[in-house]
Enzyme design. Structure first.
Site, mmCIF file in Angstrom:
data_model
loop_
_atom_site.group_PDB
_atom_site.id
_atom_site.type_symbol
_atom_site.label_atom_id
_atom_site.label_comp_id
_atom_site.label_asym_id
_atom_site.label_seq_id
_atom_site.Cartn_x
_atom_site.Cartn_y
_atom_site.Cartn_z
ATOM 1 N N TRP A 1 -4.666 -0.085 3.698
ATOM 2 C CA TRP A 1 -4.163 0.919 4.622
ATOM 3 C C TRP A 1 -4.041 0.311 6.022
ATOM 4 C CZ3 TRP A 1 -5.762 3.200 9.124
ATOM 5 C CH2 TRP A 1 -5.031 4.328 9.521
ATOM 6 N N GLU B 1 -6.230 17.974 6.676
ATOM 7 C CA GLU B 1 -5.026 17.151 6.704
ATOM 8 C C GLU B 1 -3.958 17.742 5.785
ATOM 9 O OE1 GLU B 1 -6.947 12.836 7.508
ATOM 10 O OE2 GLU B 1 -6.954 13.399 5.413
ATOM 11 N N TRP C 1 0.816 -1.219 0.000
ATOM 12 C CA TRP C 1 0.000 0.000 0.000
ATOM 13 C C TRP C 1 0.848 1.266 0.000
ATOM 14 C CZ3 TRP C 1 -5.087 1.676 0.230
ATOM 15 C CH2 TRP C 1 -5.291 2.951 0.759
ATOM 16 N N GLN D 1 3.541 7.313 2.716
ATOM 17 C CA GLN D 1 2.854 6.440 3.666
ATOM 18 C C GLN D 1 2.766 5.051 3.034
ATOM 19 O OE1 GLN D 1 0.793 7.888 6.887
ATOM 20 N NE2 GLN D 1 2.943 8.403 6.566
ATOM 21 N N ASN E 1 0.057 5.639 0.495
ATOM 22 C CA ASN E 1 -0.768 6.849 0.449
ATOM 23 C C ASN E 1 0.116 8.085 0.485
ATOM 24 O OD1 ASN E 1 -1.172 5.730 3.334
ATOM 25 N ND2 ASN E 1 -2.114 7.698 3.652
ATOM 26 N N ASP E 2 -0.178 9.088 1.244
ATOM 27 C CA ASP E 2 0.391 10.437 1.090
ATOM 28 C C ASP E 2 1.892 10.524 0.766
ATOM 29 O OD1 ASP E 2 -1.982 10.478 2.455
ATOM 30 O OD2 ASP E 2 -1.234 11.580 4.183
HETATM 31 C C1 FRU Z 1 -4.132 11.751 4.749
HETATM 32 C C2 FRU Z 1 -3.881 11.072 6.096
HETATM 33 C C3 FRU Z 1 -3.049 11.959 7.006
HETATM 34 C C4 FRU Z 1 -2.429 10.941 7.944
HETATM 35 C C5 FRU Z 1 -2.156 9.799 7.001
HETATM 36 C C6 FRU Z 1 -2.240 8.430 7.605
HETATM 37 O O1 FRU Z 1 -4.403 10.819 3.735
HETATM 38 O O2 FRU Z 1 -5.108 10.740 6.703
HETATM 39 O O3 FRU Z 1 -3.786 12.954 7.674
HETATM 40 O O4 FRU Z 1 -1.264 11.426 8.545
HETATM 41 O O5 FRU Z 1 -3.105 9.900 5.949
HETATM 42 O O6 FRU Z 1 -1.860 7.449 6.696
#
Ligand code: FRU
Length: 479
Positions: free
Chosen positions: A57, A207, A30, A49, A32-33
């Site tokens: 996630w 965020e 996975w 992430q 993310n950010d």
């Molecule tokens: C945004 C978020 C952030 C957090 C992260 C966790 O997508 O929710 O606020 O730090 O992802 O993975």
């Protein structure tokens, strides 16, 4: 991308026609950010992430890639791991990087149960190893305020000291961005919110905030859920304490671009990356063994209206392989032209055209020969509106289907005066990723054609005649 892990890959990613080829993605699992974007000794480092164990996630680490040209990326060892006895037992959530007086530092969110705090990790000079600070966490949510979310620190130098902004959610349901000041990077003094959320009608936590100047104007970006996930921007006045919004909008018009973070590049360029979310079921992501990618690097600018615009970085030309060009193709209303040969799953196209008043250019992507799978983009030049139709993008039944309209807003130049005005659509397709750029607006979407042969591309004139001055398209690959 070369692999830096000895663990064999569990999935046949090579045969997966939906997996991106030239975007940044995790080797497995996975993503993310984007996090901790930094350029050090001429090398760009992108962290993200990451769950290395599955395409879901959870158990969030910081993954890492690096590269020197914004096009070729090397997978680096995982940078941050959650530790069961630490303030990040529940995950190393998002944050940013700086070059401090004693070397690179990352500020990240430690998550423990539902507690969030700000932690520091010190990087080696090549950022291949990190040591978490014994002083962690260095900052907790304010005790005096009803703050329910407190995460995603963004730190920058400010004169002799340092500033930090943190994304927050208030107990009353509003979003907020809190600001701190420090002279030593360890003791942080609260300066209050720079903005709070009655503005723009958004609710809950804001965020991944980022604050920077482009073209002499200050811009703030932050990401908002629930409802439809989006990265919002505001341009306006910044006096060092509060942000006065003059104009606000979406950094990308599609709902698949989230949690963007910027990087100040050499020569004053401000680059931005976002997380490209998936548009298919959790089960489909797990079966594929991967989820999420980073957007292409984009350069930000501010137009005379104060809009924050993004364009793909010119360095992406370095991905171009075999190219094709057509010129001066007149299409009467209803007429179609197929781009031949088609260039597969990873390509870039630029179409320059003029439309009769009322006329639209239709771009059909990822189409099967029998037309049962296809994605349709209609650009109505006069209305400055794009309609994206994904109702038959995939026969699989596991991916998002919709037909949506996006308003581009007024043309940054003078108003449209004649049918001779030249418009341009710039499109990047990479497996299941589509990034579209028109006049500095971007629309990112995800499509998952079932049939690997669904790679056809067509141009069509609708509601009027269209003159296609040129179409250039290239297959793209990292060589
Ligand atoms: C945004 C978020 C952030 C957090 C992260 C966790 O997508 O929710 O606020 O730090 O992802 O993975």
């Amino acid at each position: 991308m070369p692999s830096r892990s000895n663990r064999p890959l569990e999935h046949d990613f090579v045969a997966d026609h939906l997996r991106p080829r030239y975007h940044v993605f995790a080797e497995r699992g996975w993503l993310n950010d984007p996090n901790g974007l930094i350029k050090l000794d001429g090398r760009y480092h992108l962290f993200f992430q990451h769950n290395p164990d599955e395409a879901l996630w959870g158990n969030i680490h910081w993954g890492h890639v690096s590269g020197s040209d914004l096009v070729h990326w090397t997978h680096e060892p995982i940078a941050l791991f959650p530790e069961s006895s630490g303030p990040d037992a529940g995950g190393c959530w998002s944050g940013s990087a700086i070059l401090g007086p004693e070397g690179p530092l990352v500020f990240y969110t430690g998550r423990d149960g539902d507690r969030e705090s700000i932690c520091i990790a010190r990087g080696d000079s090549d950022l291949r190893g990190f040591r978490k600070d014994l002083a962690n966490p260095v900052l907790r949510p304010p005790a005096t305020q009803a703050v329910s979310d407190f995460r995603d620190p963004r730190v920058w130098r400010d004169g002799d000291g340092w500033r930090m902004i943190v994304g927050a959610g208030l107990e009353d349901g509003r979003g907020s961005i809190l600001q701190y000041h420090s002279s030593d990077l360890y003791r942080w003094e609260a300066m209050g919110p720079i903005i709070e959320g009655e503005y723009a009608g958004t609710a809950e936590a804001w965020e991944c905030p980022d604050l920077f100047a482009v073209d002499g104007r200050h811009s703030l970006i932050y990401s908002v859920t629930p409802g439809e996930a989006s990265t919002r921007y505001a341009t306006g006045g910044w006096d060092g304490h509060t942000f006065e919004v003059e104009l606000d909008g979406y950094l990308d018009l599609g709902p698949y671009y989230y949690a963007a973070q910027t990087l100040a590049d050499d020569g004053g360029r401000r680059l931005v990356w976002g997380w490209l979310r998936e548009g298919r079921t959790v089960k489909a992501q797990q079966t594929a063994g991967w989820s999420g990618a980073l957007s292409l690097p984009r350069v930000l600018s501010v137009d005379p209206f104060g809009r924050l615009l993004s364009h793909p970085v010119p360095e992406l030309d370095g991905l171009r392989g075999l190219g094709h060009r057509l010129a001066n193709v007149g299409l009467s209303a209803g007429e179609t032209c197929r781009l031949e040969p088609d260039v597969g799953h990873a390509w870039e196209g630029r179409v320059r055209f003029s439309a009769e008043i009322g006329g639209c250019l239709r771009l059909v992507l990822c189409a099967s020969d029998d037309g049962r799978e296809q994605t349709v983009v209609d650009f109505d030049v006069e209305a400055r509106r794009v309609t994206l139709d994904r109702t038959i993008s995939s026969l699989s039944g596991e991916s998002d289907r919709d037909r949506r309209t996006f308003e581009l807003g007024e043309h940054p130049g003078a108003g449209r005066t004649s049918a001779a005005d030249i418009e341009e659509i710039h499109v990047f397709v990479d497996g299941s990723i589509v990034e579209l750029f028109i006049d500095g607006s971007s629309i990112t979407t995800r499509v998952y054609p079932n049939d690997p042969e669904s790679t056809g591309v067509y141009l069509q004139a609708t509601n009027g005649n269209v003159m296609v001055h040129s179409v250039e398209y290239w297959s793209l690959a990292r060589t």
